[in-house]
Scaffold this motif. Structure first.
Motif, short mmCIF file in Angstrom:
data_model
loop_
_atom_site.label_atom_id
_atom_site.label_comp_id
_atom_site.label_asym_id
_atom_site.label_seq_id
_atom_site.Cartn_x
_atom_site.Cartn_y
_atom_site.Cartn_z
N GLU A 22 0.87 -1.30 -0.03
CA GLU A 22 0.06 0.02 0.05
C GLU A 22 0.77 1.25 -0.14
O GLU A 22 0.70 2.17 -0.85
N ASN A 23 1.91 1.22 0.73
CA ASN A 23 2.82 2.39 0.96
C ASN A 23 3.59 2.57 -0.44
O ASN A 23 3.59 3.79 -1.01
N PHE A 24 3.95 1.39 -1.14
CA PHE A 24 4.74 1.50 -2.44
C PHE A 24 3.66 2.26 -3.50
O PHE A 24 4.07 2.91 -4.40
N ALA A 25 2.24 1.73 -3.45
CA ALA A 25 1.44 2.03 -4.67
C ALA A 25 1.13 3.56 -4.23
O ALA A 25 0.82 4.18 -5.27
N GLY A 26 1.26 3.96 -3.08
CA GLY A 26 1.03 5.46 -2.84
C GLY A 26 1.83 6.45 -3.08
O GLY A 26 1.52 7.37 -3.53
N GLU A 27 3.39 5.98 -3.12
CA GLU A 27 4.43 6.80 -3.68
C GLU A 27 4.40 6.60 -5.04
O GLU A 27 5.36 7.21 -5.45
N ASN A 28 3.85 5.63 -5.76
CA ASN A 28 3.92 5.37 -7.21
C ASN A 28 2.74 5.47 -7.85
O ASN A 28 2.25 4.19 -8.27
N ASP A 29 2.32 6.44 -8.18
CA ASP A 29 1.07 6.67 -8.80
C ASP A 29 0.93 6.04 -10.08
O ASP A 29 -0.38 5.77 -10.55
N SER A 30 1.99 6.05 -10.85
CA SER A 30 1.74 5.47 -12.29
C SER A 30 2.04 3.99 -12.39
O SER A 30 1.79 3.50 -13.22
N VAL A 31 2.16 3.43 -11.37
CA VAL A 31 2.21 1.75 -11.25
C VAL A 31 1.06 1.17 -10.81
O VAL A 31 0.55 1.25 -10.02
N PRO A 32 0.79 0.14 -11.89
CA PRO A 32 -0.60 -0.41 -11.69
C PRO A 32 -0.29 -1.54 -10.50
O PRO A 32 0.42 -2.58 -10.82
N VAL A 33 -0.92 -1.51 -9.21
CA VAL A 33 -0.82 -2.29 -8.42
C VAL A 33 -2.21 -2.82 -7.92
O VAL A 33 -3.04 -2.25 -7.52
N TYR A 34 -2.21 -4.27 -7.75
CA TYR A 34 -3.67 -4.95 -7.65
C TYR A 34 -3.39 -6.05 -6.40
O TYR A 34 -2.06 -6.48 -6.19
N TYR A 35 -4.30 -6.28 -5.73
CA TYR A 35 -4.30 -7.58 -4.68
C TYR A 35 -5.47 -8.31 -4.83
O TYR A 35 -6.47 -7.92 -5.34
N LEU A 36 -5.28 -9.69 -4.44
CA LEU A 36 -6.56 -10.44 -3.92
C LEU A 36 -6.32 -11.06 -2.78
O LEU A 36 -5.29 -11.25 -2.34
N ASN A 37 -7.56 -11.11 -2.11
CA ASN A 37 -7.59 -11.96 -0.75
C ASN A 37 -7.48 -13.45 -0.93
O ASN A 37 -8.78 -13.87 -1.75
N VAL A 38 -6.69 -14.33 -0.65
CA VAL A 38 -6.66 -15.53 -1.10
C VAL A 38 -7.96 -16.26 -0.36
O VAL A 38 -8.33 -17.37 -0.98
N GLN A 39 -8.31 -15.99 0.79
CA GLN A 39 -9.71 -16.78 1.23
C GLN A 39 -10.79 -16.28 0.25
O GLN A 39 -11.51 -17.15 0.35
N GLU A 40 -10.86 -15.20 -0.28
CA GLU A 40 -11.94 -14.91 -1.17
C GLU A 40 -12.02 -15.40 -2.44
O GLU A 40 -12.81 -15.88 -3.25
N LEU A 41 -10.58 -15.39 -3.00
CA LEU A 41 -10.23 -16.02 -4.44
C LEU A 41 -9.58 -17.05 -4.43
O LEU A 41 -8.27 -16.91 -5.35
N ARG A 42 -9.73 -18.31 -3.57
CA ARG A 42 -8.83 -19.36 -3.40
C ARG A 42 -8.41 -19.96 -4.97
O ARG A 42 -7.54 -20.23 -5.23
N ASP A 43 -9.52 -20.12 -5.56
CA ASP A 43 -9.39 -20.51 -6.88
C ASP A 43 -8.58 -20.08 -7.94
O ASP A 43 -7.70 -20.23 -8.64
#
Length: 110
Positions: free
Chosen positions: A42-63
């Motif tokens: 989150e800190n990296f993404a906040g300081e690097n506006d041009s970088v596309p950063v995504y996340y997924l929660n493994v409990q919600e999207l295990r497959d």
């Protein structure tokens, strides 16, 4: 660009088509190490506006989490950061190695 949550498999496929290069964090909502990795990302993404950063929660999207591991031949771990470049995983790190500094270094060396 802020940290964006992947909510479903189709969304991830669309992101891969739209973005030539991106970072994906596979995150566990119940693990303290994942919590720290999430904050670092989150800190990296906040300081690097041009970088596309995504996340997924493994409990919600295990497959999807398992599919990413299998399709891109990267052993599943959580937390785990992956740098996708030209449809391939060109870098990945897990656990305490998911830091703002390491993410920046990986992005710089992409």
């Amino acid at each position: 660009m802020a940290l964006t949550k992947i909510e479903e498999e189709q969304q991830f496929e669309e992101v891969l088509k739209e973005q030539e290069t991106l970072i994906l964090l596979k995150n566990s909502t119940t693990c303290p190490i994942s919590h720290e990795a999430f904050k670092e990302t989150e800190n990296f993404a906040g300081e690097n506006d041009s970088v596309p950063v995504y996340y997924l929660n493994v409990q919600e999207l295990r497959d999807l989490s398992n599919e990413v591991a299998e399709k891109y031949n990267v052993k599943h771990e959580s937390p785990q950061a992956l740098l996708f470049s030209d449809g391939k995983v060109s870098w990945h790190a897990s656990h305490w190695k998911v830091t703002k500094k390491e993410l920046a270094k990986a992005w710089e060396n992409k």
